[in-house]
Design a protein around this motif. Structure first.
Motif, PDB file in Angstrom:
ATOM      1  N   UNK A  44       0.792  -1.238   0.000  1.00 49.00           N
ATOM      2  CA  UNK A  44       0.000   0.000   0.000  1.00 49.00           C
ATOM      3  C   UNK A  44       0.825   1.289   0.000  1.00 49.00           C
ATOM      4  N   UNK A  45       2.075   1.207   0.372  1.00 46.45           N
ATOM      5  CA  UNK A  45       2.913   2.407   0.435  1.00 46.45           C
ATOM      6  C   UNK A  45       3.828   2.565  -0.772  1.00 46.45           C
ATOM      7  N   UNK A  46       3.627   1.736  -1.786  1.00 44.27           N
ATOM      8  CA  UNK A  46       4.460   1.827  -2.976  1.00 44.27           C
ATOM      9  C   UNK A  46       3.818   2.804  -3.964  1.00 44.27           C
ATOM     10  N   UNK A  47       4.426   3.972  -4.152  1.00 40.95           N
ATOM     11  CA  UNK A  47       3.796   4.989  -5.009  1.00 40.95           C
ATOM     12  C   UNK A  47       3.649   4.561  -6.464  1.00 40.95           C
ATOM     13  N   UNK A  48       4.573   3.779  -6.977  1.00 38.76           N
ATOM     14  CA  UNK A  48       4.472   3.387  -8.388  1.00 38.76           C
ATOM     15  C   UNK A  48       3.281   2.463  -8.619  1.00 38.76           C
ATOM     16  N   UNK A  49       2.964   1.637  -7.633  1.00 42.05           N
ATOM     17  CA  UNK A  49       1.803   0.755  -7.758  1.00 42.05           C
ATOM     18  C   UNK A  49       0.512   1.558  -7.747  1.00 42.05           C
ATOM     19  N   UNK A  50       0.420   2.511  -6.840  1.00 49.06           N
ATOM     20  CA  UNK A  50      -0.781   3.353  -6.745  1.00 49.06           C
ATOM     21  C   UNK A  50      -0.948   4.208  -8.002  1.00 49.06           C
ATOM     22  N   UNK A  51       0.139   4.774  -8.485  1.00 46.88           N
ATOM     23  CA  UNK A  51       0.092   5.598  -9.685  1.00 46.88           C
ATOM     24  C   UNK A  51      -0.293   4.763 -10.903  1.00 46.88           C
ATOM     25  N   UNK A  52       0.256   3.563 -10.985  1.00 47.54           N
ATOM     26  CA  UNK A  52      -0.075   2.680 -12.102  1.00 47.54           C
ATOM     27  C   UNK A  52      -1.545   2.291 -12.066  1.00 47.54           C
ATOM     28  N   UNK A  53      -2.065   2.032 -10.880  1.00 47.22           N
ATOM     29  CA  UNK A  53      -3.477   1.700 -10.775  1.00 47.22           C
ATOM     30  C   UNK A  53      -4.332   2.878 -11.238  1.00 47.22           C
ATOM     31  N   UNK A  54      -3.937   4.074 -10.870  1.00 47.97           N
ATOM     32  CA  UNK A  54      -4.635   5.258 -11.356  1.00 47.97           C
ATOM     33  C   UNK A  54      -4.601   5.350 -12.871  1.00 47.97           C
ATOM     34  N   UNK A  55      -3.449   5.079 -13.449  1.00 50.61           N
ATOM     35  CA  UNK A  55      -3.328   5.116 -14.914  1.00 50.61           C
ATOM     36  C   UNK A  55      -4.193   4.050 -15.580  1.00 50.61           C
ATOM     37  N   UNK A  56      -4.244   2.866 -14.986  1.00 51.26           N
ATOM     38  CA  UNK A  56      -5.072   1.809 -15.559  1.00 51.26           C
ATOM     39  C   UNK A  56      -6.551   2.187 -15.516  1.00 51.26           C
ATOM     40  N   UNK A  57      -6.984   2.765 -14.394  1.00 53.34           N
ATOM     41  CA  UNK A  57      -8.370   3.221 -14.320  1.00 53.34           C
ATOM     42  C   UNK A  57      -8.637   4.323 -15.345  1.00 53.34           C
ATOM     43  N   UNK A  58      -7.694   5.248 -15.471  1.00 49.11           N
ATOM     44  CA  UNK A  58      -7.850   6.338 -16.453  1.00 49.11           C
ATOM     45  C   UNK A  58      -7.966   5.770 -17.858  1.00 49.11           C
ATOM     46  N   UNK A  59      -7.098   4.837 -18.199  1.00 49.33           N
ATOM     47  CA  UNK A  59      -7.114   4.229 -19.523  1.00 49.33           C
ATOM     48  C   UNK A  59      -8.397   3.440 -19.773  1.00 49.33           C
ATOM     49  N   UNK A  60      -9.026   3.008 -18.683  1.00 50.14           N
ATOM     50  CA  UNK A  60     -10.273   2.254 -18.794  1.00 50.14           C
ATOM     51  C   UNK A  60     -11.490   3.186 -18.793  1.00 50.14           C
ATOM     52  N   UNK A  61     -11.241   4.505 -18.690  1.00 51.96           N
ATOM     53  CA  UNK A  61     -12.311   5.483 -18.746  1.00 51.96           C
ATOM     54  C   UNK A  61     -12.945   5.814 -17.413  1.00 51.96           C
ATOM     55  N   UNK A  62     -12.387   5.287 -16.325  1.00 51.35           N
ATOM     56  CA  UNK A  62     -12.943   5.539 -14.994  1.00 51.35           C
ATOM     57  C   UNK A  62     -12.131   6.648 -14.316  1.00 51.35           C
ATOM     58  N   UNK A  63     -12.421   7.870 -14.698  1.00 51.88           N
ATOM     59  CA  UNK A  63     -11.646   9.023 -14.251  1.00 51.88           C
ATOM     60  C   UNK A  63     -11.765   9.239 -12.739  1.00 51.88           C
ATOM     61  N   UNK A  64     -12.963   9.036 -12.184  1.00 50.79           N
ATOM     62  CA  UNK A  64     -13.136   9.233 -10.735  1.00 50.79           C
ATOM     63  C   UNK A  64     -12.252   8.290  -9.936  1.00 50.79           C
ATOM     64  N   UNK A  65     -12.207   7.009 -10.348  1.00 52.85           N
ATOM     65  CA  UNK A  65     -11.337   6.045  -9.659  1.00 52.85           C
ATOM     66  C   UNK A  65      -9.875   6.412  -9.858  1.00 52.85           C
ATOM     67  N   UNK A  66      -9.528   6.873 -11.050  1.00 54.61           N
ATOM     68  CA  UNK A  66      -8.146   7.274 -11.317  1.00 54.61           C
ATOM     69  C   UNK A  66      -7.726   8.395 -10.384  1.00 54.61           C
ATOM     70  N   UNK A  67      -8.587   9.378 -10.230  1.00 51.24           N
ATOM     71  CA  UNK A  67      -8.263  10.505  -9.357  1.00 51.24           C
ATOM     72  C   UNK A  67      -8.049  10.039  -7.925  1.00 51.24           C
ATOM     73  N   UNK A  68      -8.864   9.106  -7.466  1.00 46.52           N
ATOM     74  CA  UNK A  68      -8.688   8.562  -6.107  1.00 46.52           C
ATOM     75  C   UNK A  68      -7.279   8.008  -5.924  1.00 46.52           C
ATOM     76  N   UNK A  69      -6.787   7.282  -6.928  1.00 44.34           N
ATOM     77  CA  UNK A  69      -5.466   6.673  -6.799  1.00 44.34           C
ATOM     78  C   UNK A  69      -4.333   7.654  -7.015  1.00 44.34           C
TER      79      UNK A  69
END
Length: 71
Positions: A44-69
């Motif tokens: 949970x404290x790995x920033x690259x994992x959290x940022x990547x999850x945000x990018x994956x959500x963004x790429x999937x069109x889920x902007x709200x979830x991306x912003x959370x991450x």
């Protein structure tokens, strides 16, 4: 001269992120997100994992979830 030695967990994280992005490139976005969510849960404290999850959500069109991450 002191040499920097990375913890093995960083290598595992890198491999898991590569796998998630590979799934995404194959169009398996749901699987990629699930893979990255597992990674974030375990690291949970790995920033690259959290940022990547945000990018994956963004790429999937889920902007709200991306912003959370991104936050």
């Amino acid at each position: 001269m002191q040499r920097f030695n990375r913890d093995d967990s960083f290598d595992e994280i890198d491999r898991a992120l590569d796998h998630a992005w590979g799934l995404s490139e194959l169009g398996l976005n749901k699987d990629a997100i699930e893979e990255c969510e597992k990674l974030v849960k375990d690291n949970p404290n790995d920033p690259s994992s959290c940022f990547s999850l945000g990018n994956l959500y963004k790429n999937n069109g889920d902007i709200d979830k991306a912003i959370e991450w991104y936050q």
